[in-house]
Structure formats: structure tokens, C-alpha cells
Design a protein around this motif. Structure first.
Motif, PDB file in Angstrom:
ATOM      1  N   ALA A   1       0.824  -1.218   0.000  1.00  0.00           N
ATOM      2  CA  ALA A   1       0.000   0.000   0.000  1.00  0.00           C
ATOM      3  C   ALA A   1       0.853   1.262   0.000  1.00  0.00           C
ATOM      4  CB  ALA A   1      -0.948  -0.008   1.199  1.00  0.00           C
ATOM      5  N   SER A   2       1.886   1.282  -0.837  1.00  0.00           N
ATOM      6  CA  SER A   2       2.845   2.386  -0.805  1.00  0.00           C
ATOM      7  C   SER A   2       2.378   3.619  -1.566  1.00  0.00           C
ATOM      8  CB  SER A   2       4.197   1.916  -1.359  1.00  0.00           C
ATOM      9  OG  SER A   2       4.042   1.270  -2.599  1.00  0.00           O
ATOM     10  N   THR A   3       1.509   3.453  -2.557  1.00  0.00           N
ATOM     11  CA  THR A   3       1.037   4.618  -3.307  1.00  0.00           C
ATOM     12  C   THR A   3      -0.028   5.355  -2.498  1.00  0.00           C
ATOM     13  OG1 THR A   3      -0.625   3.289  -4.461  1.00  0.00           O
ATOM     14  CG2 THR A   3       1.527   3.522  -5.517  1.00  0.00           C
ATOM     15  N   PRO A   4      -0.021   6.676  -2.525  1.00  0.00           N
ATOM     16  CA  PRO A   4      -0.981   7.426  -1.702  1.00  0.00           C
ATOM     17  C   PRO A   4      -2.437   7.161  -2.076  1.00  0.00           C
ATOM     18  CG  PRO A   4       0.797   8.858  -2.457  1.00  0.00           C
ATOM     19  CD  PRO A   4       0.935   7.567  -3.206  1.00  0.00           C
ATOM     20  N   TYR A   5      -2.684   6.939  -3.359  1.00  0.00           N
ATOM     21  CA  TYR A   5      -4.049   6.685  -3.830  1.00  0.00           C
ATOM     22  C   TYR A   5      -4.071   5.346  -4.567  1.00  0.00           C
ATOM     23  CZ  TYR A   5      -3.954  11.723  -3.034  1.00  0.00           C
ATOM     24  OH  TYR A   5      -3.773  12.956  -2.473  1.00  0.00           O
ATOM     25  N   SER A   6      -5.271   4.860  -4.849  1.00  0.00           N
ATOM     26  CA  SER A   6      -5.382   3.596  -5.577  1.00  0.00           C
ATOM     27  C   SER A   6      -4.640   3.720  -6.905  1.00  0.00           C
ATOM     28  CB  SER A   6      -6.850   3.233  -5.803  1.00  0.00           C
ATOM     29  OG  SER A   6      -7.524   4.275  -6.492  1.00  0.00           O
ATOM     30  N   ILE A   7      -3.819   2.724  -7.197  1.00  0.00           N
ATOM     31  CA  ILE A   7      -2.900   2.842  -8.330  1.00  0.00           C
ATOM     32  C   ILE A   7      -3.632   2.845  -9.669  1.00  0.00           C
ATOM     33  CG2 ILE A   7      -2.477   0.346  -8.521  1.00  0.00           C
ATOM     34  CD1 ILE A   7       0.471   1.088  -9.113  1.00  0.00           C
ATOM     35  N   ASN A   8      -4.763   2.189  -9.752  1.00  0.00           N
ATOM     36  CA  ASN A   8      -5.482   2.184 -11.029  1.00  0.00           C
ATOM     37  C   ASN A   8      -6.178   3.511 -11.316  1.00  0.00           C
ATOM     38  OD1 ASN A   8      -7.188   1.441  -8.824  1.00  0.00           O
ATOM     39  ND2 ASN A   8      -8.772   0.823 -10.277  1.00  0.00           N
ATOM     40  N   ARG A   9      -6.343   4.358 -10.300  1.00  0.00           N
ATOM     41  CA  ARG A   9      -6.946   5.668 -10.503  1.00  0.00           C
ATOM     42  C   ARG A   9      -5.906   6.792 -10.512  1.00  0.00           C
ATOM     43  NH1 ARG A   9     -12.648   5.462  -7.025  1.00  0.00           N
ATOM     44  NH2 ARG A   9     -13.484   3.595  -8.065  1.00  0.00           N
ATOM     45  N   ASP A  10      -4.676   6.451 -10.207  1.00  0.00           N
ATOM     46  CA  ASP A  10      -3.589   7.434 -10.228  1.00  0.00           C
ATOM     47  C   ASP A  10      -2.312   6.756 -10.726  1.00  0.00           C
ATOM     48  OD1 ASP A  10      -2.160   9.811  -9.798  1.00  0.00           O
ATOM     49  OD2 ASP A  10      -1.706   9.272  -7.708  1.00  0.00           O
ATOM     50  N   PRO A  11      -2.315   6.231 -11.972  1.00  0.00           N
ATOM     51  CA  PRO A  11      -1.194   5.416 -12.433  1.00  0.00           C
ATOM     52  C   PRO A  11      -0.083   6.179 -13.135  1.00  0.00           C
ATOM     53  CG  PRO A  11      -2.948   5.290 -14.038  1.00  0.00           C
ATOM     54  CD  PRO A  11      -3.436   6.217 -12.943  1.00  0.00           C
ATOM     55  N   ILE A  12      -0.364   7.402 -13.606  1.00  0.00           N
ATOM     56  CA  ILE A  12       0.552   8.050 -14.546  1.00  0.00           C
ATOM     57  C   ILE A  12       1.936   8.273 -13.952  1.00  0.00           C
ATOM     58  CG2 ILE A  12       0.936  10.128 -15.933  1.00  0.00           C
ATOM     59  CD1 ILE A  12      -2.069  10.316 -16.307  1.00  0.00           C
ATOM     60  N   TRP A  13       2.008   8.764 -12.718  1.00  0.00           N
ATOM     61  CA  TRP A  13       3.307   9.075 -12.136  1.00  0.00           C
ATOM     62  C   TRP A  13       4.152   7.819 -11.924  1.00  0.00           C
ATOM     63  CZ3 TRP A  13       5.111   7.735  -7.175  1.00  0.00           C
ATOM     64  CH2 TRP A  13       4.188   7.089  -6.341  1.00  0.00           C
ATOM     65  N   VAL A  14       3.499   6.681 -11.604  1.00  0.00           N
ATOM     66  CA  VAL A  14       4.245   5.430 -11.433  1.00  0.00           C
ATOM     67  C   VAL A  14       4.728   4.916 -12.789  1.00  0.00           C
ATOM     68  CG1 VAL A  14       4.213   3.132 -10.403  1.00  0.00           C
ATOM     69  CG2 VAL A  14       2.796   4.925  -9.426  1.00  0.00           C
ATOM     70  N   GLU A  15       3.884   5.011 -13.812  1.00  0.00           N
ATOM     71  CA  GLU A  15       4.281   4.570 -15.151  1.00  0.00           C
ATOM     72  C   GLU A  15       5.442   5.405 -15.684  1.00  0.00           C
ATOM     73  OE1 GLU A  15       0.019   2.855 -16.826  1.00  0.00           O
ATOM     74  OE2 GLU A  15       0.486   4.997 -17.048  1.00  0.00           O
ATOM     75  N   GLU A  16       5.389   6.706 -15.468  1.00  0.00           N
ATOM     76  CA  GLU A  16       6.491   7.572 -15.898  1.00  0.00           C
ATOM     77  C   GLU A  16       7.782   7.207 -15.170  1.00  0.00           C
ATOM     78  OE1 GLU A  16       5.053  11.474 -15.129  1.00  0.00           O
ATOM     79  OE2 GLU A  16       3.936  11.631 -17.023  1.00  0.00           O
ATOM     80  N   LEU A  17       7.664   6.885 -13.888  1.00  0.00           N
ATOM     81  CA  LEU A  17       8.841   6.516 -13.104  1.00  0.00           C
ATOM     82  C   LEU A  17       9.452   5.208 -13.605  1.00  0.00           C
ATOM     83  CD1 LEU A  17      10.610   7.275 -10.686  1.00  0.00           C
ATOM     84  CD2 LEU A  17       8.996   6.077  -9.199  1.00  0.00           C
TER      85      LEU A  17
END
Length: 456
Positions: free
Chosen positions: A267-283
Motif C-alpha cells: 500500500a505504498s502509493t498514496p491513492y489507488s494505483i489504477n486511478r492514479d497510475p501516470i506518475w508510477v508509469e512515468e517513473l
């Protein structure tokens, strides 16, 4: 009362993070001595219930950081689980000590099996919590763990109880039985002690008979970057942006070491990853490395506690592993407690979680293009032996446990949790990789040795 508290005191000393594993070889002495004098069953029940509650408060006192009432409930329930064993020992032991060797051997075996049965029962029910069974005390002693591939961790618990009983019978032999015998030299021998030594020999023999040279030249080698960000209170104020920045910086730093894989804690991402994926994908694209991310997935009105894959080319994969065994009163309220007013406030701010149904392995490639399978476990799932075996049968080359023990402060929880991973690694003959938000992070080899531990 002193005997009960002494018994549990020695057992507490043997449990992690304390480094007194050998206390488990004699922790039952005080209660066995008391039982010889035949105390009343009511006294035994009261003494060991109160001592058991105190022991479990000391053992899992870290739960108070999340829910003091949950800590009290866990201590109460776990004390009840152990109580029947002490009542059974009080009934059987005084008679067995005065009987022949055959009856004593049967009693020692029966009591050892009863202890294991209680530990097994703690795995079976909604409110079952198989935390820190007796076998966990030996997590830093790989020599005693090498029978686990055939017997599971149950054999260690059986052995420790049996060894306690054999030593106690030997002391009784020296002080009582031997004085009543009039035979020759053989009458001074105590076969109970030799039975305990024989079982000890069986337990450690695989360690000494195994080929320790290994086959590292032929084994799978995967270079993994472990992100241990120590994120707390991610939903408060501006913490979401701060936590994203911490994860970015650590991931970028790890990518400089050219790993094959980077892992994040539960649960490391602040929000649900499927609703806030862009920053993780860019990383992931920037790092050029696939990520296995512990994250919440939100679908309509329900949430899943998952491990999700984010690859540099495809981004967030629709395939994810969803946690199968949820924490009662932490991730959901079990039936029929959900009808009790006010209990739903104990469920986390994301809402009620839904369990996954099946084990899942991620197929990835190492730096040489060789595919490998990563079995997945979230949080405390590694304390359930059957659950881990299902993941291994699914074809995993190694297990990945993502967890967040930072909820419980900087006390014994991370070490106790990691101790279970050691048992699972040896049981299944497979490496276990752990990534914790605040530790314990590192990997454990199939023989139970802790390797490359990230301390801070």
C-alpha cells in the motif's frame, strides 16, 4: 501463579526480537514442576489464563499503535487457545511420571501433538491468528529447521515440547524415581532423556548430512532493488505529494544500480494505483526497470490490497495479485460482528477490502532475458503455511512478500513477521524476498539463512 508467569516469561524470552532461542528448550519447566504437586484445575486455569494474557500483551503489544482494544482482544483470544494444553498437561503428567517408560513416552508424545494441534487450529478460523508459534523461536537457528521440507514447522514445535518434557522427566528421575529403585546400573538410566536426545539428533541430522557446497553457478540470479521508504500517515495534509517524492527519489537511486526488478512495500502509493497510475508509469519508464508495487486497487465500491506490476513499456498491467487473507477488524469486519454498532470505525480509511481468490505469479525476465516467476504474498499472509504452499505450487521461482509494519511502531513486529518468512523459505525450499515499509527488508535463502538485510 509464579509457575505460570515463569513459563510464559521463558517463552517470551525465546521469541523475536529477543535473542534467547535456547529458552524454548526449557520454558515448560516451571509449570511441569508445579503440576507434579497436583494443583487444582481451577487454579491452573486462572493462573495460565492471566499469565497467557500478559504474555500476549507483551508479544503483540505493538498492535496498540493501531487499536488498543484489538490488542486486548488478540491477547484474550490467544490466551484461550493455549489454555487447554496446560489443563491437559496437569491431568496427564503426574500419573505419567509415576508410570513406566511406555506410558511416559506416550504422554510426552500426546502432549507434544496436542500443542501442535492447537497451533494448527489457530490457522483455521476467521479469528485464527497463528502469530509466533513455538517454532518461530528458532528462526535464527537454521540447523534445527532442516526437517521442515518434509514436516513443516510443526515438527519444530513438536520437538521443543517433547524435549521440555523429556528433560523434566529426567529431573524427576534423578530426584524421585531413581531413589525408589533397587536394581543395578541400568535402573539409574532414564530412557526419557535418551528419547529427547534421539529426537534432537533426527532434527539436526539433515543440516549435517546435506551438501553445503550449493549450485550457485546453475541457479537463477536476479538483482532486485528494495525500496524501504518508511511512509506514514499518507492521507494527511500534503503527505501524498511528499510520499510520491520519497518513492521517486528512492526508485531513481535504485535504478542507478541496474537492477532487474524494483519492489515497493505494501500500500505504498498514496491513492489507488489504477486511478492514479501516470506518475508510477512515468517513473518505471525513466528507471527502465519493471516495478512490483504494493498498492490499493479500487474498483467501483470495493478495494483490493494488491501487488501490481508496472513495466517500462506497457505501464500498469491489468493483472495483479490480490491479498487473499484479510486482517479481521483491520481490512474488513467479519460476519456477524459487522452488525455491532461502531465496529466499522475500525476499518481503514480506504473502506472495506475484498479478498482475492487465487494465487498469482508474475512472469518477468532477468538481465540475460531468462524468464522467472515471482510468487506474491501481501502483509501477514506468510504466517499461513497452506497459503504459501499454494503460491509455490503455482510455479514461483521465489516468493515476494510486501508488507507495511510501520503501523505498529518500531518494536518487535517486523522481526516477528520476518521470522515466519524464514520458516516458509525452508518449508518450501524457495527463496523469500521481503520488502517492508519500515523493515524488515531483505531475502532469505532456501536453507533459512538471512541474506542482504536492509537494516535502515
Amino acid at each position: 501463579m509464579a509457575a505460570a508467569f515463569s513459563t510464559y516469561g521463558f517463552l517470551l524470552a525465546a521469541q523475536p526480537p529477543r535473542e534467547s532461542a535456547e529458552s524454548a528448550y526449557f520454558f515448560l519447566f516451571p509449570c511441569l514442576l508445579w503440576f507434579y504437586f497436583r494443583p487444582g484445575l481451577r487454579k491452573v486455569a486462572v493462573a495460565f489464563f492471566l499469565a497467557g494474557c500478559a504474555y500476549h500483551v507483551a508479544l503483540v503489544g505493538w498492535i496498540r499503535h493501531v487499536t488498543p482494544s484489538g490488542m486486548a482482544g488478540a491477547a484474550f483470544l490467544l490466551a484461550l487457545y493455549n489454555l487447554p494444553w496446560f489443563l491437559l498437561a496437569r491431568r496427564l503428567l503426574p500419573r505419567a511420571l509415576e508410570a513406566g517408560f511406555a506410558e511416559r513416552l506416550f504422554t510426552m508424545s500426546a502432549l507434544s501433538a496436542a500443542w501442535v494441534a492447537i497451533e494448527w487450529a489457530r490457522c483455521q478460523f476467521t479469528l485464527g491468528f497463528p502469530w509466533c508459534p513455538l517454532s518461530v523461536t528458532q528462526w535464527e537457528r537454521p540447523a534445527i529447521l532442516q526437517t521442515l521440507p518434509w514436516t513443516g514447522a510443526w515438527s519444530v514445535s513438536f520437538f521443543l515440547v517433547f524435549f521440555n518434557l523429556s528433560l523434566a522427566s529426567y529431573v524427576h528421575h534423578l530426584l524421585v524415581r531413581r531413589r525408589k529403585r533397587t536394581g543395578g546400573v541400568l535402573s539409574s538410566l532414564c530412557p526419557d532423556l535418551y528419547a529427547g536426545i534421539l529426537l534432537l539428533t533426527v532434527m539436526v541430522s539433515p543440516f549435517f548430512l546435506a551438501d553445503h557446497r550449493g549450485t550457485e553457478g546453475d541457479s537463477l540470479k536476479v538483482k532486485v532493488g528494495v525500496c524501504q521508504p518508511y511512509l506514514k500517515n499518507k492521507w494527511e495534509g500534503d503527505n501524498a505529494a511528499l510520499h510520491k517524492d520519497v518513492l521517486r527519489r528512492q526508485t531513481r537511486f535504485l535504478s542507478l544500480m541496474t537492477p532487474d526488478l524494483i519492489v515497493w512495500p505494501e500500500a505504498s502509493t498514496p491513492y489507488s494505483i489504477n486511478r492514479d497510475p501516470i506518475w508510477v508509469e512515468e517513473l518505471a519508464r525513466e528507471a527502465g526497470v519493471p516495478l512490483l508495487v504494493g498498492a490499493v486497487v479500487r474498483q467501483e465500491e470495493v478495494s483490493y490490497n494488491t501487488i501490481s506490476r508496472v513495466s517500462p513499456a506497457q505501464g500498469l498491467s491489468p493483472e495483479a495479485y490480490s491479498k487473499r487473507v484479510l486482517v479481521p477488524f483491520g481490512e474488513y469486519v467479519p460476519y456477524p460482528f459487522r452488525w455491532i454498532p461502531g465496529l466499522r470505525r475500525m476499518v481503514g480509511p480506504v473502506g472495506s477490502f475484498v479478498p482475492g481468490k487465487d494465487p498469482f505469479s508474475f512472469t518477468l525476465e532477468d538481465g540475460r532475458g531468462n524468464p522467472y516467476e515471482v510468487g506474491s504474498l501481501v502483509c501477514y499472509e506468510d504466517i499461513f503455511p497452506q497459503l504459501v504452499r499454494e503460491s509455490v505450487r503455482h510455479g514461483a521461482d521465489f516468493l515476494f512478500v510486501t508488507t507495511n509494519d510501520a503501523w505498529f511502531g518500531e518494536e518487535g513486529c517486523p522481526y516477528q513477521h520476518a521470522a515466519h518468512s524464514v520458516l516458509r523459505a525452508v518449508e518450501n525450499g524457495i527463496p523469500v524476498l521481503r520488502c517492508g515499509n519500515a523493515g524488515w527488508s531483505g531475502w532469505i535463502d532456501p536453507r533459512g539463512y538471512r541474506r542482504s538485510v536492509l537494516m535502515d
